[in-house]
Design a protein around this motif. Sequence first.
Motif, short mmCIF file in Angstrom:
data_model
loop_
_atom_site.label_atom_id
_atom_site.label_comp_id
_atom_site.label_asym_id
_atom_site.label_seq_id
_atom_site.Cartn_x
_atom_site.Cartn_y
_atom_site.Cartn_z
N LEU A 1 0.84 -1.19 0.00
CA LEU A 1 0.00 0.00 0.00
C LEU A 1 0.88 1.25 0.00
N VAL A 2 0.59 2.19 -0.89
CA VAL A 2 1.39 3.41 -1.03
C VAL A 2 0.52 4.63 -0.75
N LYS A 3 0.97 5.46 0.19
CA LYS A 3 0.26 6.71 0.44
C LYS A 3 0.65 7.71 -0.65
N VAL A 4 -0.35 8.19 -1.41
CA VAL A 4 -0.09 9.13 -2.49
C VAL A 4 -0.02 10.56 -1.97
N LYS A 5 -0.98 10.91 -1.11
CA LYS A 5 -1.02 12.27 -0.57
C LYS A 5 -1.93 12.29 0.65
N ASP A 6 -1.56 13.12 1.63
CA ASP A 6 -2.42 13.31 2.80
C ASP A 6 -2.69 14.79 3.00
N GLY A 7 -3.26 15.16 4.14
CA GLY A 7 -3.54 16.56 4.43
C GLY A 7 -4.97 16.96 4.11
N PHE A 8 -5.82 16.00 3.76
CA PHE A 8 -7.22 16.28 3.47
C PHE A 8 -8.03 16.16 4.77
N SER A 9 -9.33 16.46 4.68
CA SER A 9 -10.20 16.30 5.84
C SER A 9 -10.95 14.97 5.79
N PHE A 10 -11.60 14.67 4.66
CA PHE A 10 -12.27 13.38 4.49
C PHE A 10 -12.42 13.12 2.99
N THR A 11 -11.63 12.19 2.48
CA THR A 11 -11.64 11.90 1.04
C THR A 11 -12.73 10.89 0.70
N GLU A 12 -13.31 11.06 -0.48
CA GLU A 12 -14.44 10.23 -0.90
C GLU A 12 -14.53 10.20 -2.43
N GLY A 13 -15.46 9.38 -2.92
CA GLY A 13 -15.94 9.43 -4.29
C GLY A 13 -14.97 9.24 -5.43
N PRO A 14 -13.99 8.33 -5.38
CA PRO A 14 -13.07 8.20 -6.52
C PRO A 14 -13.80 7.73 -7.78
N ALA A 15 -13.53 8.41 -8.89
CA ALA A 15 -14.14 8.07 -10.17
C ALA A 15 -13.06 8.12 -11.24
N VAL A 16 -13.05 7.15 -12.14
CA VAL A 16 -11.99 7.05 -13.15
C VAL A 16 -12.49 7.51 -14.51
N ASN A 17 -11.65 8.28 -15.22
CA ASN A 17 -11.99 8.69 -16.58
C ASN A 17 -11.34 7.73 -17.58
N ARG A 18 -11.50 8.01 -18.85
CA ARG A 18 -11.00 7.10 -19.89
C ARG A 18 -9.49 6.91 -19.85
N MET A 19 -8.76 7.93 -19.40
CA MET A 19 -7.31 7.86 -19.36
C MET A 19 -6.79 7.19 -18.09
N GLY A 20 -7.69 6.82 -17.22
CA GLY A 20 -7.28 6.16 -15.98
C GLY A 20 -7.00 7.12 -14.84
N ASP A 21 -7.23 8.42 -15.06
CA ASP A 21 -7.06 9.39 -13.98
C ASP A 21 -8.23 9.26 -13.01
N ILE A 22 -7.96 9.51 -11.74
CA ILE A 22 -8.98 9.41 -10.72
C ILE A 22 -9.34 10.80 -10.19
N PHE A 23 -10.62 11.11 -10.18
CA PHE A 23 -11.13 12.32 -9.55
C PHE A 23 -11.75 11.91 -8.21
N PHE A 24 -11.45 12.65 -7.15
CA PHE A 24 -12.00 12.31 -5.84
C PHE A 24 -12.32 13.59 -5.08
N THR A 25 -13.13 13.46 -4.04
CA THR A 25 -13.58 14.63 -3.30
C THR A 25 -12.92 14.74 -1.93
#
Length: 305
Positions: A36-60
């Motif tokens: 398991l790799v931590k990509v980034k922290d410092g958020f309050s509460f992450t949610e909702g990952p969604a992937v686009n055609r290029m494989g990028d992830i959008f999250f809230t």
Amino acid sequence: MNFKNAIALSTFLIGSLSVFAQIEDKRGIVAKGAELVKVKDGFSFTEGPAVNRMGDIFFTDQPNDKIYKWSAGSNKVTLFKEGTGRANGLYFQLDGTLIAAADLKNELWAIDQNTGKETVIVPSFKGKKLNGPNDVWVRPKGGLYFTDPLYARPYWEGIRSKEMEQDGQHVYFLSSDRSELFRVTEDLTQPNGIVGTPDGKHLYIADIGAKKTWKYDVMEDGYLTNKTLFCEMGSDGMTIDEKGNVYLTGKGVTVFDRNGTQVAHIPVPANWTANVAFGALDRKTLFITAMDAVYTLKMKTRGVW
């Protein structure tokens, strides 16, 4: 999910993965030697990952009213949009439109992936506000499903902060032309996570309030039939892989095969794991949102989109 309730719901210990918190993998779905790799922290509460055609992830980052983008190629996280209607769950339509469960005013939004401009596509149901759209799944042939549980938010005002206008916590279907909106379940306690099979024939709905996940057959018109118990576990967010394994969240990530048998468990060093999705161009990177951080894990199995 309510980010305050999430802390209370989980007793999973915070800390780094250790000897007593190894990945359990009975079917070899995780890539050999993967960690398991931590990509980034410092958020309050992450949610909702969604992937686009290029494989990028959008999250809230729901409490901070922001949507971020993880670029699969660079492994970098950048801000995509501020002022998201307190977006929670996200999902991409085939045309690249990002659907967001925006519970600031209990609406469903469509967001242009290129400009970030939003359009309200579901403002209410039968003249009354929804409880708080939470998670979304877009059907391959068009139309979408979303869950509408009640998690009282500190930013709601007046009576809406205490009581829901709808007569229960339900799941809804919105037709592809957005002309029809109707309920598809009315007997769940607190529906939350939702995901369907890539052929669009089956839908999984996690009733987190009842600690169960149900499987349904999807009808051509969007209605659901043949409700069957999938497993005795609820979930916040969920995803599915090419083998039909279903990934549930809460205390880490728990994986069940298509028959509802647990085949893997991925510990995550956080009080609560909110959601999960497969990213990268080959869909072999499991992207995990967990409280103040987001993580990735290399997989042997591939996600579907």
